[in-house]
Design a protein around this motif. Structure first.
Motif, PDB file in Angstrom:
ATOM      1  N   SER A  12       0.856  -1.185   0.000  1.00 50.77           N
ATOM      2  CA  SER A  12       0.000   0.000   0.000  1.00 50.77           C
ATOM      3  C   SER A  12       0.899   1.243   0.000  1.00 50.77           C
ATOM      4  CB  SER A  12      -0.963  -0.058   1.186  1.00 50.77           C
ATOM      5  OG  SER A  12      -1.835   1.054   1.179  1.00 50.77           O
ATOM      6  N   ALA A  14       2.942   2.679   2.273  1.00 52.63           N
ATOM      7  CA  ALA A  14       4.314   2.523   2.768  1.00 52.63           C
ATOM      8  C   ALA A  14       5.097   1.532   1.899  1.00 52.63           C
ATOM      9  CB  ALA A  14       4.292   2.061   4.228  1.00 52.63           C
ATOM     10  N   ASP A  36      -1.662  -8.689   0.137  1.00 51.34           N
ATOM     11  CA  ASP A  36      -2.760  -9.680   0.174  1.00 51.34           C
ATOM     12  C   ASP A  36      -4.028  -9.190  -0.535  1.00 51.34           C
ATOM     13  OD1 ASP A  36      -3.517  -7.809   2.047  1.00 51.34           O
ATOM     14  OD2 ASP A  36      -3.742  -9.226   3.703  1.00 51.34           O
ATOM     15  N   GLU A  37      -4.084  -7.899  -0.886  1.00 50.22           N
ATOM     16  CA  GLU A  37      -5.243  -7.452  -1.666  1.00 50.22           C
ATOM     17  C   GLU A  37      -4.998  -7.828  -3.138  1.00 50.22           C
ATOM     18  OE1 GLU A  37      -7.103  -3.638  -0.400  1.00 50.22           O
ATOM     19  OE2 GLU A  37      -5.295  -3.415   0.793  1.00 50.22           O
ATOM     20  N   ARG A  44      -5.600   4.910  -0.246  1.00 49.11           N
ATOM     21  CA  ARG A  44      -6.695   4.550   0.664  1.00 49.11           C
ATOM     22  C   ARG A  44      -7.611   5.745   1.018  1.00 49.11           C
ATOM     23  NH1 ARG A  44      -6.714  -0.430   2.381  1.00 49.11           N
ATOM     24  NH2 ARG A  44      -4.538  -0.809   1.897  1.00 49.11           N
ATOM     25  N   LYS A  49     -14.162   8.988   0.456  1.00 49.95           N
ATOM     26  CA  LYS A  49     -14.453  10.268  -0.212  1.00 49.95           C
ATOM     27  C   LYS A  49     -14.954   9.933  -1.624  1.00 49.95           C
ATOM     28  CE  LYS A  49     -10.622  12.200   2.567  1.00 49.95           C
ATOM     29  NZ  LYS A  49      -9.886  11.072   3.098  1.00 49.95           N
ATOM     30  N   VAL A  82       1.488 -13.199   3.520  1.00 47.80           N
ATOM     31  CA  VAL A  82       2.623 -13.830   4.198  1.00 47.80           C
ATOM     32  C   VAL A  82       2.139 -14.299   5.561  1.00 47.80           C
ATOM     33  CG1 VAL A  82       4.915 -13.458   5.186  1.00 47.80           C
ATOM     34  CG2 VAL A  82       4.340 -12.476   2.953  1.00 47.80           C
ATOM     35  N   ARG A 130     -12.186  -0.116   5.298  1.00 42.65           N
ATOM     36  CA  ARG A 130     -10.724  -0.028   5.258  1.00 42.65           C
ATOM     37  C   ARG A 130     -10.168  -0.266   3.857  1.00 42.65           C
ATOM     38  NH1 ARG A 130      -6.455   2.178   8.158  1.00 42.65           N
ATOM     39  NH2 ARG A 130      -4.589   1.353   7.187  1.00 42.65           N
ATOM     40  N   ASP A 277       1.524   2.532   9.186  1.00 37.76           N
ATOM     41  CA  ASP A 277       0.527   2.379  10.257  1.00 37.76           C
ATOM     42  C   ASP A 277       0.849   1.245  11.236  1.00 37.76           C
ATOM     43  OD1 ASP A 277      -0.957   4.335   8.920  1.00 37.76           O
ATOM     44  OD2 ASP A 277      -2.816   3.191   8.906  1.00 37.76           O
ATOM     45  N   SER A 294      -1.446   7.803   9.051  1.00 33.02           N
ATOM     46  CA  SER A 294      -1.533   8.852   8.035  1.00 33.02           C
ATOM     47  C   SER A 294      -0.662   8.496   6.844  1.00 33.02           C
ATOM     48  CB  SER A 294      -1.093  10.200   8.608  1.00 33.02           C
ATOM     49  OG  SER A 294       0.302  10.211   8.777  1.00 33.02           O
ATOM     50  N   TRP A 323      -4.977  15.189   6.713  1.00 32.77           N
ATOM     51  CA  TRP A 323      -6.081  16.015   6.211  1.00 32.77           C
ATOM     52  C   TRP A 323      -7.384  15.237   6.265  1.00 32.77           C
ATOM     53  CZ3 TRP A 323      -3.241  12.965   3.068  1.00 32.77           C
ATOM     54  CH2 TRP A 323      -3.920  12.216   2.115  1.00 32.77           C
TER      55      TRP A 323
HETATM   56  C1  LIG Z   1     -11.280   5.228   4.527  1.00 34.20           C
HETATM   57  C2  LIG Z   1      -9.948   5.816   4.920  1.00 34.20           C
HETATM   58  C3  LIG Z   1      -9.715   7.176   4.747  1.00 34.20           C
HETATM   59  C4  LIG Z   1      -8.485   7.722   5.102  1.00 34.20           C
HETATM   60  N1  LIG Z   1      -8.272   9.052   4.919  1.00 34.20           N
HETATM   61  C5  LIG Z   1      -7.052   9.585   5.184  1.00 34.20           C
HETATM   62  C6  LIG Z   1      -6.788  10.964   4.926  1.00 34.20           C
HETATM   63  O1  LIG Z   1      -7.652  11.721   4.482  1.00 34.20           O
HETATM   64  N2  LIG Z   1      -5.528  11.421   5.175  1.00 34.20           N
HETATM   65  C7  LIG Z   1      -4.525  10.614   5.659  1.00 34.20           C
HETATM   66  O2  LIG Z   1      -3.385  11.060   5.867  1.00 34.20           O
HETATM   67  N3  LIG Z   1      -4.776   9.308   5.936  1.00 34.20           N
HETATM   68  C8  LIG Z   1      -5.999   8.782   5.709  1.00 34.20           C
HETATM   69  N4  LIG Z   1      -6.246   7.460   5.968  1.00 34.20           N
HETATM   70  C9  LIG Z   1      -5.178   6.655   6.598  1.00 34.20           C
HETATM   71  C10 LIG Z   1      -4.198   6.157   5.538  1.00 34.20           C
HETATM   72  O3  LIG Z   1      -4.885   5.573   4.468  1.00 34.20           O
HETATM   73  C11 LIG Z   1      -3.237   5.170   6.179  1.00 34.20           C
HETATM   74  O4  LIG Z   1      -2.514   5.853   7.163  1.00 34.20           O
HETATM   75  C12 LIG Z   1      -2.310   4.573   5.138  1.00 34.20           C
HETATM   76  O5  LIG Z   1      -3.035   3.780   4.232  1.00 34.20           O
HETATM   77  C13 LIG Z   1      -1.239   3.728   5.807  1.00 34.20           C
HETATM   78  O6  LIG Z   1      -0.479   3.098   4.826  1.00 34.20           O
HETATM   79  P1  LIG Z   1       0.293   1.752   5.148  1.00 34.20           P
HETATM   80  O7  LIG Z   1       0.968   1.347   3.874  1.00 34.20           O
HETATM   81  O8  LIG Z   1       1.108   1.896   6.377  1.00 34.20           O
HETATM   82  O9  LIG Z   1      -0.847   0.680   5.530  1.00 34.20           O
HETATM   83  P2  LIG Z   1      -2.121   0.170   4.744  1.00 34.20           P
HETATM   84  O10 LIG Z   1      -2.605   1.195   3.799  1.00 34.20           O
HETATM   85  O11 LIG Z   1      -3.051  -0.366   5.771  1.00 34.20           O
HETATM   86  O12 LIG Z   1      -1.568  -1.054   3.892  1.00 34.20           O
HETATM   87  C14 LIG Z   1      -1.084  -2.246   4.418  1.00 34.20           C
HETATM   88  C15 LIG Z   1      -1.275  -3.334   3.378  1.00 34.20           C
HETATM   89  O13 LIG Z   1      -0.635  -4.529   3.820  1.00 34.20           O
HETATM   90  C16 LIG Z   1      -1.496  -5.623   3.592  1.00 34.20           C
HETATM   91  N5  LIG Z   1      -1.094  -6.735   4.481  1.00 34.20           N
HETATM   92  C17 LIG Z   1      -1.226  -6.788   5.824  1.00 34.20           C
HETATM   93  N6  LIG Z   1      -0.719  -7.957   6.302  1.00 34.20           N
HETATM   94  C18 LIG Z   1      -0.245  -8.639   5.239  1.00 34.20           C
HETATM   95  C19 LIG Z   1       0.385  -9.916   5.083  1.00 34.20           C
HETATM   96  N7  LIG Z   1       0.656 -10.698   6.137  1.00 34.20           N
HETATM   97  N8  LIG Z   1       0.722 -10.326   3.826  1.00 34.20           N
HETATM   98  C20 LIG Z   1       0.469  -9.531   2.746  1.00 34.20           C
HETATM   99  N9  LIG Z   1      -0.117  -8.315   2.832  1.00 34.20           N
HETATM  100  C21 LIG Z   1      -0.463  -7.866   4.070  1.00 34.20           C
HETATM  101  C22 LIG Z   1      -2.870  -5.028   3.893  1.00 34.20           C
HETATM  102  O14 LIG Z   1      -3.909  -5.795   3.393  1.00 34.20           O
HETATM  103  C23 LIG Z   1      -2.748  -3.681   3.175  1.00 34.20           C
HETATM  104  O15 LIG Z   1      -3.024  -3.800   1.807  1.00 34.20           O
HETATM  105  C24 LIG Z   1      -7.461   6.895   5.635  1.00 34.20           C
HETATM  106  C25 LIG Z   1      -7.717   5.527   5.825  1.00 34.20           C
HETATM  107  C26 LIG Z   1      -8.945   4.986   5.469  1.00 34.20           C
HETATM  108  C27 LIG Z   1      -9.193   3.515   5.669  1.00 34.20           C
END
Ligand SMILES: Cc1cc2nc3c(=O)[nH]c(=O)nc-3n(C[C@H](O)[C@H](O)[C@H](O)COP(=O)(O)OP(=O)(O)OC[C@H]3O[C@@H](n4cnc5c(N)ncnc54)[C@H](O)[C@@H]3O)c2cc1C
Length: 408
Positions: A12, A14, A36-37, A44, A49, A82, A130, A277, A294, A323
């Motif tokens: 995603s 990160a 895994d998606e 996201r 929105k 994983v 989510r 996150d 975020s 935001w």
């Molecule tokens: C509806 C919504 C609205 C949002 N609005 C805002 C906003 O306006 N502004 C803002 O700053 N932030 C917003 N956020 C928060 C922001 O989207 C998250 O902080 C951001 O997505 C974090 O990114 P990440 O890559 O750390 O984690 P994630 O986006 O959660 O991605 C992690 C990924 O890893 C995958 N995964 C987990 N475990 C495994 C495994 N064992 N094997 C394979 N894959 C795995 C998950 O399925 C996911 O696809 C929002 C979140 C949501 C849900």
């Protein structure tokens, strides 16, 4: 000698940023990004929105075009989870039974919705929000004249409520605490949002504890502890998120409400970094450990992790920012307001839709909430990043422009 392999788990914000920054920073070996998606990495925030409203879909919201990942030589493995990390043999086990060996591993696992145990929450029409798959389940219930109940008055609940209301649904937000956004903003900001939603015809019920969801196969009504009940064709439960730490915990990494990482994003295993996150890290501006949810943190921490893996470690010291979009109101937040004991306000929160709240602990600026005030957001960011002092009387004086304050 075979080329080194870096495996990134979680595709995603990160994970994608980490993969690209790793390559840009000179990593010459394999980069495998596993998610895994079943779809290409997507942004996201639009889920609550423009995607929920139906004005955007998957093809409009890639984190990066697939061609960018391809030309960077990033091997994308989608729809695979994983399940285990064997740190001794540096081997990952995937949900199809296959395995993969790594030299360096990055965990960008994100978070999952906190759940509440409610009778009836298994009925059709009751969902969390989510993933894209969640929105796809919600969309068939969105229709003019239908009723929606949102459980939780945080950012995601309020954003989703605003979209459904704009589409013409009857919407009620049920919040267990005495005000919406209580954990993240000052009371006057909560009051502003309660007024804004009221004016748009959305009902917010605070101090309302949901006790059960009723209906036959499909949800029909939501009941609260005080006996009140609300019609619902759709219920969205948005009561916060929890970090995805199970994989790290099972592998014996240090976890404390988030995978613990140091300022270089290293976990308790020097060959494993983590970002986004799923982590808890020390923030040097606030001098405490934080877990952030975020896009900013996911992307910036990922860049730090990539630099670490490329052998150019730089400590992570980014300013948190965030935001939220509700109707035509853009809230921009810089910094973390927890621990504030006084505020300075620019503009009038009781009239219109444009003001900014600067949060202080004594004379130290902690954060700014800027509502349709991009200038104040920039000002707050600059002051916070520089650790600069600001004269509060001048800040409160709207006859002094942001430009003048920035100049000072
Ligand atoms: C509806 C919504 C609205 C949002 N609005 C805002 C906003 O306006 N502004 C803002 O700053 N932030 C917003 N956020 C928060 C922001 O989207 C998250 O902080 C951001 O997505 C974090 O990114 P990440 O890559 O750390 O984690 P994630 O986006 O959660 O991605 C992690 C990924 O890893 C995958 N995964 C987990 N475990 C495994 C495994 N064992 N094997 C394979 N894959 C795995 C998950 O399925 C996911 O696809 C929002 C979140 C949501 C849900």
């Amino acid at each position: 000698m075979s080329e080194p392999t870096c495996v990134i788990v979680g595709a995603s914000h990160a994970g994608t940023q980490l993969a690209l920054s790793l390559r840009q920073g000179g990593w010459a070996g394999r980069i495998v990004l596993i998610g895994d998606e079943p779809v290409n990495p997507y942004q996201r925030p639009p889920l609550s929105k423009d995607v929920l409203s139906g004005t955007k879909s998957l093809e409009h919201i890639p984190i990066r075009p697939a061609s960018v990942l391809e030309s960077a030589g990033i091997e994308l493995v989608l729809g695979r989870r994983v399940e285990a990390i064997d740190r001794d043999s540096k081997r990952l086990t995937l949900d199809d039974g296959s395995s993969l060996v790594y030299d360096k591993l990055a965990l960008t696992l994100g978070a999952h919705p906190a759940t509440i145990s409610l009778t009836g929450s298994d009925k059709h029409g009751v969902y969390y929000l989510r993933n894209l798959a969640d929105v796809e389940q919600i969309q068939p219930y969105i229709d003019v004249g239908n009723s929606a109940v949102i459980v939780g008055g945080g950012y995601i609940g309020l954003e989703a409520g605003a979209i459904l209301r704009q589409i013409g649904m009857r919407v009620t937000v049920l919040e267990a605490l005495p005000r919406v956004l209580q954990r993240v903003t000052a009371p006057l900001v909560s009051t502003f949002y309660e007024r804004l939603h009221y004016q748009k015809g959305l009902h917010i019920m605070t101090s309302s504890l949901v006790t059960s969801i009723e209906g036959d196969e499909y949800v029909e009504r939501v009941f609260c502890a005080d006996g009140s009940e609300f019609d619902a064709n759709l219920v969205i439960i948005a009561v916060g998120v929890l970090p995805n730490t199970g994989l790290a915990e099972r592998a014996g990494l240090r976890v404390e409400d988030g995978i613990l990482v140091d300022e270089y994003t290293c976990t308790s295993d020097p060959d494993i970094v983590a970002a986004g996150d799923c982590t808890r890290h020390y923030n040097p501006i606030y001098r405490r450990r934080v877990r952030l949810e975020s896009v900013q943190n996911a992307m910036d921490q990922a860049r730090t992790a990539a630099a670490t893996l490329n052998g150019n470690p730089e400590p992570y010291h980014a300013l948190p920012w965030f935001w939220s979009d509700q109707y035509d109101v853009k809230l921009q937040i810089a910094g973390l307001s927890q621990g504030y004991d006084n505020v300075v306000i620019r503009g009038n929160p009781d009239i219109g839709e444009s003001f900014a709240v600067f949060y202080f602990e004594g004379d130290r600026l902690l954060a700014v909430d800027a509502i349709n005030r991009p200038g104040e957001f920039m000002l707050g960011k600059k002051l916070l990043m520089q650790g600069a002092d600001i004269n509060k009387a001048r800040l409160a004086d709207e006859s002094i422009t942001v430009k003048e304050l920035l100049g000072a």
